[in-house]
Enzyme design. Sequence first.
Site, mmCIF file in Angstrom:
data_model
loop_
_atom_site.group_PDB
_atom_site.id
_atom_site.type_symbol
_atom_site.label_atom_id
_atom_site.label_comp_id
_atom_site.label_asym_id
_atom_site.label_seq_id
_atom_site.Cartn_x
_atom_site.Cartn_y
_atom_site.Cartn_z
ATOM 1 N N LEU A 155 0.815 -1.204 0.000
ATOM 2 C CA LEU A 155 0.000 0.000 0.000
ATOM 3 C C LEU A 155 0.852 1.258 0.000
ATOM 4 O O LEU A 155 0.449 2.284 -0.539
ATOM 5 C CB LEU A 155 -0.928 0.012 1.224
ATOM 6 N N GLY A 156 2.002 1.190 0.631
ATOM 7 C CA GLY A 156 2.835 2.373 0.714
ATOM 8 C C GLY A 156 4.192 2.034 1.270
ATOM 9 O O GLY A 156 4.406 0.996 1.902
ATOM 10 N N GLY B 64 7.762 4.278 2.916
ATOM 11 C CA GLY B 64 8.320 5.575 3.279
ATOM 12 C C GLY B 64 9.507 5.399 4.191
ATOM 13 O O GLY B 64 10.016 4.295 4.403
ATOM 14 N N GLY B 65 9.941 6.506 4.751
ATOM 15 C CA GLY B 65 11.125 6.479 5.602
ATOM 16 C C GLY B 65 10.926 5.724 6.896
ATOM 17 O O GLY B 65 11.893 5.362 7.557
ATOM 18 N N PHE B 66 9.660 5.475 7.287
ATOM 19 C CA PHE B 66 9.399 4.815 8.556
ATOM 20 C C PHE B 66 9.080 3.332 8.386
ATOM 21 O O PHE B 66 8.979 2.607 9.355
ATOM 22 C CB PHE B 66 8.247 5.503 9.286
ATOM 23 N N GLY B 67 8.873 2.881 7.171
ATOM 24 C CA GLY B 67 8.581 1.475 6.969
ATOM 25 C C GLY B 67 7.672 1.254 5.781
ATOM 26 O O GLY B 67 7.559 2.102 4.895
ATOM 27 N N LYS C 231 1.727 -3.400 8.909
ATOM 28 C CA LYS C 231 2.767 -2.385 8.827
ATOM 29 C C LYS C 231 4.066 -2.949 9.383
ATOM 30 O O LYS C 231 4.103 -3.461 10.494
ATOM 31 C CB LYS C 231 2.356 -1.131 9.614
ATOM 32 N N ASP D 296 0.584 13.855 13.203
ATOM 33 C CA ASP D 296 0.676 13.873 11.744
ATOM 34 C C ASP D 296 -0.712 13.942 11.105
ATOM 35 O O ASP D 296 -1.033 13.159 10.217
ATOM 36 C CB ASP D 296 1.432 12.637 11.241
#
Length: 627
Positions: free
Chosen positions: A24-25, A27-30, A49, A147
């Site tokens: 699904l996505g 990014g820098g966090f996982g 996640k 966020d």
Amino acid sequence: MNPLFEEDNSTRIVGKRYKLVNQLGVGGFGQSFLAQDLHLPGCPRCVVKRLLAKTHDPKHLKTARRLFDTEARVLYQLGKHDQIPTLYAHFEENQEFYLVQEFIEGEPLTWQIVKGKPWAEERVIALIYDILEIMAFVHQQNVIHRDIKPANLIRRQKDNRLVLIDFGAVKQVSLQMADPDSEIADSTIAVGTHGYISNEQLAGKPRFCSDVYAIGMVGIQALTGVLPKQLDEDAATGELDWRVHAPNVSPEFAEVLDHMVYYDFRDRFPTAVEALEALQNLPPRLLALVEASKAADADSAEQAKSMVLETDSTQREMGTTNLTGDMVATYPQAETLMYGEEISSVHAVDQKQGGQKSGWSMLKGQGFKWLEKFPGRGVALVSGLAIAGVAVLLNKPNLVQNPVQKPSEAPKVPSRSSLKGSVTPKPSVSPSTLPLSPEQKTATLLKEAERLRQQKQYQQALNHYKQVIQLQPNNAQAYWGQCESLNGLKQPDAAVVACNDALDLNPDYAEALWSKGKALRQQEQILEALRLFEEATVLKPDFAAAWLDWGSALQEVGRSVEAIDALDQAIALNRNSAEAWSIRGAALWNLGRFDQAISSLDKALQIQPNATNARALRQQAREELGY
């Protein structure tokens, strides 16, 4: 590409029960994945996640594990709220940390809050009210989200309610895991998104009012149609100068927004609870419009109508209302009223002072006008539209007499008794014979132009775009359509001119930047094209085609490592792009990673068996490996 999500991912199972279906996505966090729970009947969908960790040192993993468990307990507690995803499980596997959450089917607000398309004030108030109701619960749990932004607010499909996702507290854990040697305390880690993040949060010191700031910025974005990072500051006060973009906003609501987004956190509402109270104290006329706006987002016309309509069998046939005091009749969709035409508010009637005022209503595009006095009666509101009591039409065009009238010729309001036994009059003018307004004609031409362009009938599309521009010279979409059609006709010089026209009207038009980049690439201006492709992805991170062309151009100039990163983004957004998989295979080939190249090329051929370039390159890679 991360080994967790290679092409054989359909067989990847984590936690001994969660089958990863699609990414699904990232990014820098996982990473986040759509998954299936194999242990439950029907294998229901969920979201898995995986948090980013760059170290496996036992000491650092112990610290990360403690932080992870603490934040997971917070998410379990928050998941008791209906508008926050439930946390099903959290676990560690192979020194990696995973969260399993409820899958929310719906649309992110990024799809609904569109640049250049401001919302009506009452709709914005309803939006902020809904977000603050969720955040009041969150703040009462002593949690700061950190966020809040349109991408983290999902309009749930099943009931149209907002759901708040992606709490920044988990990102804080990810940062600690990514930088375990840092001596910085947990509370000083800055998490958030530029444009929605307050000054104190940027400094690593978030407060409850930091969330209030972000919610206010979401509201201002919806109200103005301007991206937060594009708002200027008042030179004298240092505060955001957003009101210039919303000249018709009511002073009461504007004051609430100001108090949500003050630069100094001490001037803001301390928590969502106080901000919610301020909204509740708005004037009754605004709150009445908000209720109508909320009903406008309901699932069906009947659901909204049943809130306040009091009808007998005759009234249900005629669509009339008999309201008193401050009662409001609402309908969720304008198209239930008259021939599918859009409805806009002209005047909302305040019946509090003696009930002697009259109200206007207008059905845009068809020219229907009604004016009537309501001694001692209320007003029906349809999606924020003030309508005389009997002017509510439930898909009954044959009930309309004399569609275009002057106010003095408006029909009289029949009484309840006079309606019984009456014969429904026929319209004197058929809706289909009414001329299109310039706005309708422009929209029709633009829709047809887009259809022709998508079918690669470029010359016909150009003719339609030209007509749109003649009617509406400031239509940036029409200029962009011209540019894209000219690209299809291999006329890059003319395409650049058309794209420049679009960008003059809208400098942050991601599609126009992308199309201009394609034209420049045809002109072999590859470096300038690269810049434009990258800029398009920054403005619109979910723009799969821009990521693809950026990756392709990077590969063309030999920057294969960067190309793979861009192509991975394109694939994450569209896994069925044979071109992206094929170019990725070529980039991996250039880097000598032949096994991975073959895997990517196999995927390209699976999607598009006739991709001859991919087939030839795969054969070379197989020969290189001695297959």
